[in-house]
Motif scaffolding. Structure first.
Motif: not given
Length: 287
Positions: A210-217, A221-239
Motif C-alpha cells: 500500500v502506498e500512502v501519500w502524506c504531508t508531514g510537519l 514551535a516557540g518564540p526563540d526557535s531557530t528551526k520553525p515548523v515546516t511542511a514536507s510531502w512524501f509517499t510511504v510504501t508499506e509491504k
C-alpha cells in the motif's frame, strides 16, 4: 517526511540531505479525533542533505523531514515524486462511505483489528504512517512500543537496534532535543504525519503493498526557535503481512512528493503554531 543502501525511517521521513473495498474506491477517510497532539506548520519544502541513515532488514524508517530539519542550522533556540507503481484509479465515489465500520480496537495507542482485505490494509498502512511519524518515535521507550505494535515480530529486534543508532544523542541534540527526546523549556517539538490518500499496489490475501501519500510537519514551535515548523510531502510504501489476526509491516520505503505548489497563506507566528500543536488532536484513519 529513501535511503539507497542504508536503513532509516522517513515520515515524516529522513535522509541525510533531510482497511472489503466497496465500489472500487481506494482512498483514505478520517473518522474521529483521537488524541491531542501536534499542530500545523508553514508549508515549506525541507532542505536536502546526503543520504546516510542505518538500514534494517528491508525496513526503512520514516525520518526524512526530521533530518532535513536537523540540517537547517542553529541549536533549536532564539517536486513531483511517488513511486510511480501501478494501482487502481479512484472514481467519483472516492469520498463515499463504504458502510464498513471503522476499527475499534487498540494496540496501546495505535488502532488495531483491521479488516482482512484491501480496505483493512489501506487503513492499517495509514495509521501506521501516523504512528511512525509522531513525536513518540523520538523517545526510546515509546519508540519501542510503536515498533512492536506495527511491525512483523521477525524484523522488530534488528529494527530497534538500528533505530537506537539513528536516534542518537548527537542527532537529538542537533534538532534541539535532549537525550530523552524532550524539547527545551519554552519550546514545543512538532512531528506529525498526515495521510492524504492511499493506493493498493498489490493484494494477495495475506500480503499487501500500500502506498500512502502524506504531508508531514516537523520543527520546534516557540518564540526563540531557530528551526520553525515546516511542511514536507512524501509517499510511504508499506509491504504488509497478515500476522496474528492483523496487518503488520514487513518493510517500508519512502519517496519525495507528489508536492503541490505552495499557497499564499500567511506564515503563522510561533505562538499560533504552539497553540495549534496543543489544541488539535490527531485522527484514526479508516475507509
Amino acid at each position: 517526511m529513501s535511503p539507497d543502501d542504508e536503513r532509516g525511517y522517513g515520515g515524516p521521513g529522513r535522509t541525510d540531505d533531510p482497511y472489503s473495498t466497496i465500489g472500487g474506491t481506494r482512498q483514505t477517510r478520517t473518522r474521529l479525533p483521537d488524541s491531542e497532539g501536534e499542530g500545523y506548520g508553514t508549508a515549506r519544502r525541507p532542505a536536502r542533505a546526503s543520504r546516510s541513515l542505518v538500514m534494517v532488514v528491508g525496513v526503512v524508517v520514516l525520518l526524512f523531514a526530521a533530518i532535513a530539519f536537523a540540517n537547517m542550522g542553529g541549536d533549536g533556540r532564539g517536486g513531483d515524486g511517488g513511486s510511480g507503481k501501478p494501482g487502481s484509479t479512484p472514481d467519483s465515489s472516492s469520498t463515499a462511505a463504504t458502510g464498513t465500520k471503522p476499527v475499534t480496537g487498540k494496540n496501546g495507542t495505535i488502532p488495531s483489528g483491521f479488516a482482512h482485505d484491501e480496505q483493512g490494509a489501506q487503513s492499517a498502512a495509514s495509521n501506521f504512517a501516523v504512528a511512525l511519524g509522531s513525536i513518540e518515535m523520538f523517545g526510546a521507550d515509546t519508540r519501542q512500543t510503536i515498533v512492536r505494535a506495527t511491525h512483523d515480530p521477525a524484523v522488530v529486534d534488528n529494527l530497534l537496534t538500528d533505530l537506537a543508532k539513528a536516534y542518537s544523542p548527537g542527532f537529538l541534540q542537533n534538532i534541539g532535543l535532549d537525550g530523552n527526546g524532550t524539547a527545551p523549556d519554552g519550546l514545543t517539538f512538532v512531528s506529525r504525519t498526515v495521510p492524504v490518500g492511499t493506493k493498493v499496489v498489490e493484494h494477495t490475501g495475506d500480503t499487501a503493498t500500500v502506498e500512502v501519500w502524506c504531508t508531514g510537519l516537523v520543527g520546534l514551535a516557540g518564540p526563540d526557535s531557530t528551526k520553525p515548523v515546516t511542511a514536507s510531502w512524501f509517499t510511504v510504501t508499506e509491504k504488509l503481512k497478515w500476522i496474528g489476526g492483523d496487518w503488520k509491516i514487513e518493510s517500508s520505503s519512502q519517496s519525495q512528493g507528489p508536492t503541490p505548489v505552495n499557497g499564499d497563506n500567511r506564515a503563522s507566528t510561533a505562538d499560533e503554531i504552539a497553540g495549534a500543536v496543543k489544541g488539535y488532536g490527531g485522527f484514526t484513519y479508516a475507509r
